[in-house]
Design a protein around this motif. Structure first.
Motif, mmCIF file in Angstrom:
data_model
loop_
_atom_site.group_PDB
_atom_site.id
_atom_site.type_symbol
_atom_site.label_atom_id
_atom_site.label_comp_id
_atom_site.label_asym_id
_atom_site.label_seq_id
_atom_site.Cartn_x
_atom_site.Cartn_y
_atom_site.Cartn_z
ATOM 1 N N ASP A 145 9.371 10.146 -1.781
ATOM 2 C CA ASP A 145 8.441 10.476 -2.847
ATOM 3 C C ASP A 145 7.581 9.250 -3.129
ATOM 4 O O ASP A 145 8.089 8.136 -3.308
ATOM 5 N N ALA A 146 6.260 9.437 -3.161
ATOM 6 C CA ALA A 146 5.342 8.307 -3.269
ATOM 7 C C ALA A 146 5.520 7.540 -4.576
ATOM 8 O O ALA A 146 5.421 6.306 -4.597
ATOM 9 N N ALA A 183 5.050 9.628 0.569
ATOM 10 C CA ALA A 183 4.533 8.374 1.118
ATOM 11 C C ALA A 183 4.471 8.476 2.636
ATOM 12 O O ALA A 183 5.478 8.748 3.288
ATOM 13 N N LEU A 184 3.279 8.246 3.195
ATOM 14 C CA LEU A 184 3.086 8.300 4.641
ATOM 15 C C LEU A 184 2.869 6.887 5.182
ATOM 16 O O LEU A 184 2.603 5.954 4.422
ATOM 17 N N GLU A 219 0.842 -1.189 0.000
ATOM 18 C CA GLU A 219 0.000 0.000 0.000
ATOM 19 C C GLU A 219 0.878 1.240 0.000
ATOM 20 O O GLU A 219 1.815 1.346 0.793
ATOM 21 N N VAL A 220 0.565 2.168 -0.874
ATOM 22 C CA VAL A 220 1.226 3.460 -0.916
ATOM 23 C C VAL A 220 0.217 4.496 -0.449
ATOM 24 O O VAL A 220 -0.727 4.823 -1.164
ATOM 25 N N GLN A 221 0.388 4.981 0.787
ATOM 26 C CA GLN A 221 -0.478 6.031 1.319
ATOM 27 C C GLN A 221 0.154 7.371 0.955
ATOM 28 O O GLN A 221 1.176 7.763 1.516
ATOM 29 N N ALA A 222 -0.445 8.051 -0.011
ATOM 30 C CA ALA A 222 0.168 9.243 -0.593
ATOM 31 C C ALA A 222 -0.583 10.516 -0.217
ATOM 32 O O ALA A 222 -1.820 10.536 -0.226
ATOM 33 N N LYS A 223 0.181 11.561 0.085
ATOM 34 C CA LYS A 223 -0.397 12.863 0.415
ATOM 35 C C LYS A 223 0.304 13.935 -0.405
ATOM 36 O O LYS A 223 1.525 13.903 -0.585
#
Length: 268
Positions: free
Chosen positions: A169-170, A157-158, A144-148
């Motif tokens: 960087d996501a 990437a968080l 999973e890439v949690q991106a903001k």
């Protein structure tokens, strides 16, 4: 990063040749199904096992279980829930949250999970992706890439359910995850999560355009048309949906019917 696979070079025609998966996403805290906005303000929705069974009976293609506080508290509490669900739900089940080792993965697979999803532990120790992929196969390993959004055209990437910034960087992280053996990517837009305003198509399409593995888009679905937009414009393989289904604003069959009406192949 190697060139994108051929099926992503012809966007819409490629979409029409593959069967799009509709995947209810069930975020879990304790024993409750919850839903928030931008991964915060979590609201209790109900019993996750009851919702999982309901979605299975309504025609879901897969399910995602995610323990949203597992990384924070250093544990995964879904083993019993996964075991019970696997006895009455007969579609692929992806489970995430608190997974730190191949032993954690093995325990979940023995309980009935088909795939696992990693985020926090993989960002902290990327070799985990290769370890899981090597031992259980790439098809088992979802990253999973949690991106903001952090500026125009940039996403970070968080992890820890969006609480911590990895300073990665996501899109770069998504590429590394694939190189290390991820068999699938779950792209979650933190900014769009629970917003009902549509998905972050710029984010998803940037990753999809370079991906060699299936892409699941998540975050922001407020109507069936938003799903169609993700399939059409971002060329995704699947869409994970929570809010739209949990609060009864559309059913799985309504979403699939809308997609079929617009020329997208789905399982009916």
């Amino acid at each position: 990063m190697t060139d994108a696979s051929p099926n992503r070079s012809t966007a819409w025609s490629a979409v029409k040749q593959k069967r799009i998966r509709i995947i209810p996403r069930l975020d879990i805290k304790g024993q409750n199904l919850i839903k928030g906005v931008q991964l915060e303000g979590l609201r209790v929705v109900g019993d996750p096992e009851e919702f999982a069974k309901k979605y299975y009976e309504e025609g879901a293609d897969e399910l995602i279980y995610s323990d949203v506080v597992a990384s924070l508290y250093g544990r995964n509490s879904l083993l019993d829930m996964v075991a019970k669900t696997a006895k009455q739900v007969f579609i692929p089940l992806t489970v995430g949250g608190g997974i730190r080792s191949v032993d954690d993965v093995e325990a979940l697979l023995k309980c009935g999970a088909d795939k696992i999803s990693v985020n926090s532990a993989a960002l902290k120790r990327p070799a985990l992706i290769s370890e899981i992929s090597s031992r259980f196969g790439a098809q088992c390993c979802v990253v999973e890439v949690q991106a903001k959004v952090f500026g125009k055209g940039q996403w970070m990437a968080l992890y820890d359910n969006g609480r911590e910034n990895s300073d990665r960087d996501a899109i770069d992280w998504a590429c590394e995850a694939m190189e290390r053996g991820a068999g699938e990517l779950l792209i979650t837009s933190i900014d769009r999560d629970g917003s009902r305003k549509g998905m972050d198509l710029d984010l998803v399409s940037k990753i999809s355009s370079i991906a060699r593995v299936p892409i699941i888009a998540s975050g922001g679905v407020g109507s069936p048309s938003h799903v169609c937009d993700a399939v059409d414009r971002a060329v995704v393989d699947a869409v994970a949906i929570g809010d739209l289904f949990h609060f009864g604003r559309a059913s799985i069959q309504e979403v699939k019917g809308y997609l079929t009406h617009n020329g997208v192949d789905v399982r009916l």
